[in-house]
Design a protein around this motif. Structure first.
Motif, PDB file in Angstrom:
ATOM      1  N   ASP A 137      23.449  47.465  74.291  1.00 36.21           N
ATOM      2  CA  ASP A 137      24.522  46.491  74.430  1.00 36.21           C
ATOM      3  C   ASP A 137      24.081  45.237  75.172  1.00 36.21           C
ATOM      4  O   ASP A 137      24.485  44.120  74.824  1.00 36.21           O
ATOM      5  N   ASP A 138      23.247  45.408  76.196  1.00 38.82           N
ATOM      6  CA  ASP A 138      22.854  44.236  76.979  1.00 38.82           C
ATOM      7  C   ASP A 138      21.893  43.319  76.221  1.00 38.82           C
ATOM      8  O   ASP A 138      21.645  42.186  76.649  1.00 38.82           O
ATOM      9  N   ALA A 139      21.350  43.801  75.079  1.00 40.75           N
ATOM     10  CA  ALA A 139      20.451  42.960  74.275  1.00 40.75           C
ATOM     11  C   ALA A 139      21.192  42.234  73.162  1.00 40.75           C
ATOM     12  O   ALA A 139      20.606  41.392  72.473  1.00 40.75           O
ATOM     13  N   LEU A 140      22.460  42.552  72.970  1.00 46.57           N
ATOM     14  CA  LEU A 140      23.222  41.935  71.895  1.00 46.57           C
ATOM     15  C   LEU A 140      23.660  40.529  72.293  1.00 46.57           C
ATOM     16  O   LEU A 140      24.053  40.290  73.438  1.00 46.57           O
ATOM     17  N   PRO A 141      23.612  39.588  71.352  1.00 49.22           N
ATOM     18  CA  PRO A 141      24.058  38.228  71.663  1.00 49.22           C
ATOM     19  C   PRO A 141      25.578  38.145  71.747  1.00 49.22           C
ATOM     20  O   PRO A 141      26.297  38.960  71.168  1.00 49.22           O
ATOM     21  N   ALA A 142      26.063  37.140  72.464  1.00 48.17           N
ATOM     22  CA  ALA A 142      27.500  36.892  72.509  1.00 48.17           C
ATOM     23  C   ALA A 142      27.974  36.382  71.152  1.00 48.17           C
ATOM     24  O   ALA A 142      27.281  35.600  70.494  1.00 48.17           O
ATOM     25  N   PRO A 148      30.333  45.426  71.739  1.00 47.58           N
ATOM     26  CA  PRO A 148      30.884  45.442  73.102  1.00 47.58           C
ATOM     27  C   PRO A 148      32.027  44.444  73.255  1.00 47.58           C
ATOM     28  O   PRO A 148      31.885  43.271  72.894  1.00 47.58           O
ATOM     29  N   ARG A 149      33.150  44.906  73.784  1.00 48.32           N
ATOM     30  CA  ARG A 149      34.336  44.044  73.901  1.00 48.32           C
ATOM     31  C   ARG A 149      34.058  42.803  74.733  1.00 48.32           C
ATOM     32  O   ARG A 149      34.622  41.735  74.480  1.00 48.32           O
ATOM     33  N   ASP A 150      33.185  42.930  75.750  1.00 47.17           N
ATOM     34  CA  ASP A 150      32.931  41.788  76.620  1.00 47.17           C
ATOM     35  C   ASP A 150      31.950  40.795  76.001  1.00 47.17           C
ATOM     36  O   ASP A 150      31.655  39.767  76.605  1.00 47.17           O
TER      37      ASP A 150
END
Length: 500
Positions: free
Chosen positions: A116-121, A148-150
């Motif tokens: 999740d932390d590697a996914l772009p916004a 990810p919702r955020d």
């Protein structure tokens, strides 16, 4: 201005509440492209040079038709016969490449393996107008996205005077996943203008568009993120495939589904393999945000802003890839509604060709000879051929019923045989591509409709003639397609497409 929902990002909330910022965003949405890149805007349908050239050609043809009626008609018929042959050969070549190459495939495991932390916004833009009936489904479909919702921002773009949809959206007050953005009334009243306005409030590194009734593959955003990560740096857009959840409602929806199956499953991947400009679909196209800022985002005056943007991407030296991830839409069940939609597409294709042919030498240098050739056949050839089809069918009908000499005189020498090839092989190839696409997609329920597809072509011709007339009298008028006409969805009917 924003109502009724609130943005979860405080910065977005502040911008939505800032009247000066909203006013500037509206000006940019309407005038941004034609201010920064005036030659790229369809706000002027025909340039002075194009008007003069068109008038000269029309005058010459008319004069020749008066003085030499039969030779002039024969010349026009021969020229169009040659165009038919060129378009047929190119379409078969593209289809063959699409069969062998196919779209980019990101399997479920790879899509879910990205931390999740590697996914772009991500920002999802959802323009809607006069569509209160789809708001509930919209929320369900957006909640189904596995992202990810955020890290995903969903902006529902509504016209500020669209009271019925705004009222329906009041139920979103308690749903923090969607921010409702009210687009101030301003001409042109088009989808791309709304998307441009929404872009002013977008926070994602990747921006995509869904229509309000769309049901995207739940893993589509993750697949796109993985595809971008694996792609070369010149890939700035990824186009998802489109299909329909009501494919078997009637004969028209079956034709429409097979049409989309050929286009998104084989022709667009074939164009991708040839590195020619890809006319994007109106939804499920995913862009690097930096690209939209660089080239001016969408043209609010072009009624197929997606196709235009696809060409501008290629003209800048960038590429688009087609992803094997399906978004389900609602196929038109009503013939009149379908013609309204298709006439807008044909008009927009010709708009796009006219805009990019304002500087043909520059386009030649950026796209290359093959790119310009294919761009012309697709964007100008598609509506022109659809219009001319009607004339050729009338010629054929006259020939079959009476075989008058004037009709025979229209096909001199070898053009008679080229026309015969086009009639037999061209129509046969079109039916063949329909059947192959149905087989490859495992949609056997559409097979019978493929054998009746010539009736679908008649509807295309009517729509093209209507679209070309509108190009002359109201080029930027956006004919709204009515949604919510299909029968209620049923599970287990076999209409659902594989979204993997």
């Amino acid at each position: 201005m924003a109502e009724p929902g609130a943005a979860r990002d405080p910065g977005v909330a502040e911008r939505l509440a800032d009247d000066e910022y909203c006013a500037a965003a509206l000006i940019e949405a309407v005038d941004g492209l034609r201010t920064r890149f005036p030659d790229a805007s369809a706000s002027i349908a025909f340039t002075r040079t194009q008007k003069i050239a068109g008038a000269v050609v029309a005058a010459v043809v008319l004069a020749c038709a008066i003085v030499w009626p039969t030779p002039t008609a024969a010349t026009l018929v021969s020229a169009m016969t040659a165009v038919y042959i060129l378009a047929l050969a190119d379409r078969l070549l593209i289809f063959r490449r699409g069969l062998t190459s196919g779209p980019v495939v990101i399997d479920d495991d790879l899509a879910r393996s990205l931390p999740d932390d590697a996914l772009p916004a991500y920002t999802v833009l959802i323009p809607a107008y006069d569509e209160p009936e789809v708001v509930g489904e919209l929320i369900a479909n957006m909640r189904a996205l596995e992202y990810p919702r955020d890290k995903v921002q969903i902006l529902l773009l509504l016209e500020a005077d669209d009271t019925v949809t705004i009222e329906a959206a009041r139920g979103l007050d308690d749903d923090e996943s969607v921010t409702v953005v009210l687009v101030p009334p301003a001409e042109p009243r088009t989808k791309p203008k709304a998307c441009n306005y929404g872009l002013a409030f977008a926070t994602g590194d990747i921006v995509t568009i869904y229509d309000a009734e769309d049901e995207p593959d739940p893993l589509q955003l993750r697949r796109v993120a993985a595809a971008f990560a694996a792609a070369d740096s010149d890939v700035v857009c990824i186009q998802g495939k489109l299909s329909f959840h009501n494919a078997t409602d009637n004969l028209l929806t079956k034709w429409f589904t097979a049409d989309y199956g050929i286009w998104f499953g084989f022709l667009l991947p074939g164009i991708m393999a040839s590195r020619s400009p890809i006319p994007l679909g109106g939804t499920s196209n995913h862009f690097r945000r930096s690209l939209l800022d660089e080239i001016g985002a969408w043209d609010p005056h072009n009624v197929t802003e997606d196709a235009d943007l696809g060409v501008r991407i290629a003209a800048r030296g960038y590429r688009t890839e087609v992803l094997d991830s399906v978004t389900l839409e609602e196929a038109n069940v009503d013939g009149i509604n379908w013609i309204r939609q298709r006439s807008r597409w044909y008009k927009g294709y010709m708009q796009t060709w006219l805009v990019h042919m304002r500087h043909p030498l520059r386009l030649w240098r950026t796209l290359g000879p093959v790119g310009v050739y294919r761009f012309t056949l697709l964007l100008a050839g598609t509506p022109v051929i659809a219009c001319v089809n009607m004339a050729f069918w009338l010629i054929l009908l006259t020939w079959v019923t009476g075989e008058p000499r004037p009709i025979a005189a229209l096909f001199p020498g070898p053009f008679y045989y080229l026309a015969l090839i086009s009639l037999i092989l061209g129509n046969g190839a079109a039916v063949y591509m329909n059947i192959i696409a149905i087989r490859e997609d495992d949609r056997s329920e559409l097979l019978g409709s493929a054998l009746l597809v010539p009736a679908y072509w008649v509807m295309m011709s009517i729509a093209a003639i209507k679209g070309m007339w509108q190009l002359l009298v109201s080029p930027s008028y956006w004919e709204k397609t009515a949604h919510g006409l299909a029968a209620p969805k049923k599970s287990g009917t076999g209409d659902e497409a594989d979204v993997s």
